[in-house]
Design a protein around this motif. Structure first.
Motif, PDB file in Angstrom:
ATOM      1  N   UNK A 168      -0.070   6.537 -10.719  1.00  9.89           N
ATOM      2  CA  UNK A 168      -1.405   7.047 -10.429  1.00  9.89           C
ATOM      3  C   UNK A 168      -2.263   5.952  -9.799  1.00  9.89           C
ATOM      4  N   UNK A 169      -2.127   4.730 -10.290  1.00 11.07           N
ATOM      5  CA  UNK A 169      -2.861   3.598  -9.731  1.00 11.07           C
ATOM      6  C   UNK A 169      -2.505   3.357  -8.273  1.00 11.07           C
ATOM      7  N   UNK A 170      -1.209   3.506  -7.938  1.00  6.74           N
ATOM      8  CA  UNK A 170      -0.785   3.373  -6.543  1.00  6.74           C
ATOM      9  C   UNK A 170      -1.460   4.425  -5.670  1.00  6.74           C
ATOM     10  N   UNK A 171      -1.552   5.641  -6.169  1.00  5.10           N
ATOM     11  CA  UNK A 171      -2.173   6.731  -5.408  1.00  5.10           C
ATOM     12  C   UNK A 171      -3.666   6.473  -5.191  1.00  5.10           C
TER      13      UNK A 171
ATOM     14  N   UNK B 202     -12.805   9.492   2.256  1.00  5.04           N
ATOM     15  CA  UNK B 202     -11.351   9.518   2.334  1.00  5.04           C
ATOM     16  C   UNK B 202     -10.871  10.949   2.541  1.00  5.04           C
ATOM     17  N   UNK B 203      -9.789  11.093   3.272  1.00  3.51           N
ATOM     18  CA  UNK B 203      -9.197  12.415   3.493  1.00  3.51           C
ATOM     19  C   UNK B 203      -8.316  12.851   2.336  1.00  3.51           C
ATOM     20  N   UNK B 204      -8.033  11.938   1.436  1.00  6.71           N
ATOM     21  CA  UNK B 204      -7.178  12.277   0.305  1.00  6.71           C
ATOM     22  C   UNK B 204      -7.874  11.921  -0.996  1.00  6.71           C
ATOM     23  N   UNK B 205      -7.464  12.558  -2.056  1.00 10.95           N
ATOM     24  CA  UNK B 205      -7.913  12.238  -3.400  1.00 10.95           C
ATOM     25  C   UNK B 205      -6.701  11.682  -4.137  1.00 10.95           C
TER      26      UNK B 205
ATOM     27  N   UNK C 193       0.822  -1.210   0.000  1.00 12.45           N
ATOM     28  CA  UNK C 193       0.000   0.000   0.000  1.00 12.45           C
ATOM     29  C   UNK C 193       0.858   1.264   0.000  1.00 12.45           C
ATOM     30  N   UNK C 194       1.828   1.336   0.901  1.00  9.83           N
ATOM     31  CA  UNK C 194       2.597   2.566   1.106  1.00  9.83           C
ATOM     32  C   UNK C 194       3.988   2.538   0.470  1.00  9.83           C
TER      33      UNK C 194
END
Length: 122
Positions: A57-60, A73-76, A37-38
């Protein structure tokens, strides 16, 4: 009849070793998931150079999905990808470790908010 040493080995030592191995196996499985994940965040310049833009981009996006709680989610993921692409271009060459990136982001005074949030997770 077992000797005292054999009894100790069977009753205590092997039990403790089995528990330790089970615990280690669980921890390594957690680390593997964490890496999946990270992992791309550990070395931004290396990970982005070795993967395509679509993969990056897929990882993000996958990270965004992983961090969702109750569908929020807190992120986009796409915004994160854009921030990371800009950040990796302006990072000084000697900035390699996540703590160094976090220190650099602290000097940026509020820029790259999503990046800073994620680096703190690491």
């Amino acid at each position: 009849m077992q000797s005292t040493q054999e009894s100790f080995r069977v009753t205590y030592f092997l039990f403790i070793m089995d528990q330790a191995l089970s615990s280690l196996k669980g921890r390594f499985e957690q680390l593997k998931l964490y890496e999946e994940i990270f992992g791309f965040l550990f070395d931004l310049k290396k990970s982005s150079a070795s993967t395509s833009e679509e993969c990056f981009k897929g990882n993000c996006v996958r990270l965004e999905d992983f961090l969702k709680q109750d569908g929020v989610s807190n992120i986009d993921g796409r915004d994160l990808c854009s921030e990371l692409n800009v950040l990796k271009e302006i990072l000084p060459a000697e900035t390699k470790k996540p703590i160094e990136v976090l220190n650099y982001l602290a000097k940026m005074d509020g820029c790259f908010l999503m990046c800073g949030l994620l680096i703190e997770f690491l």
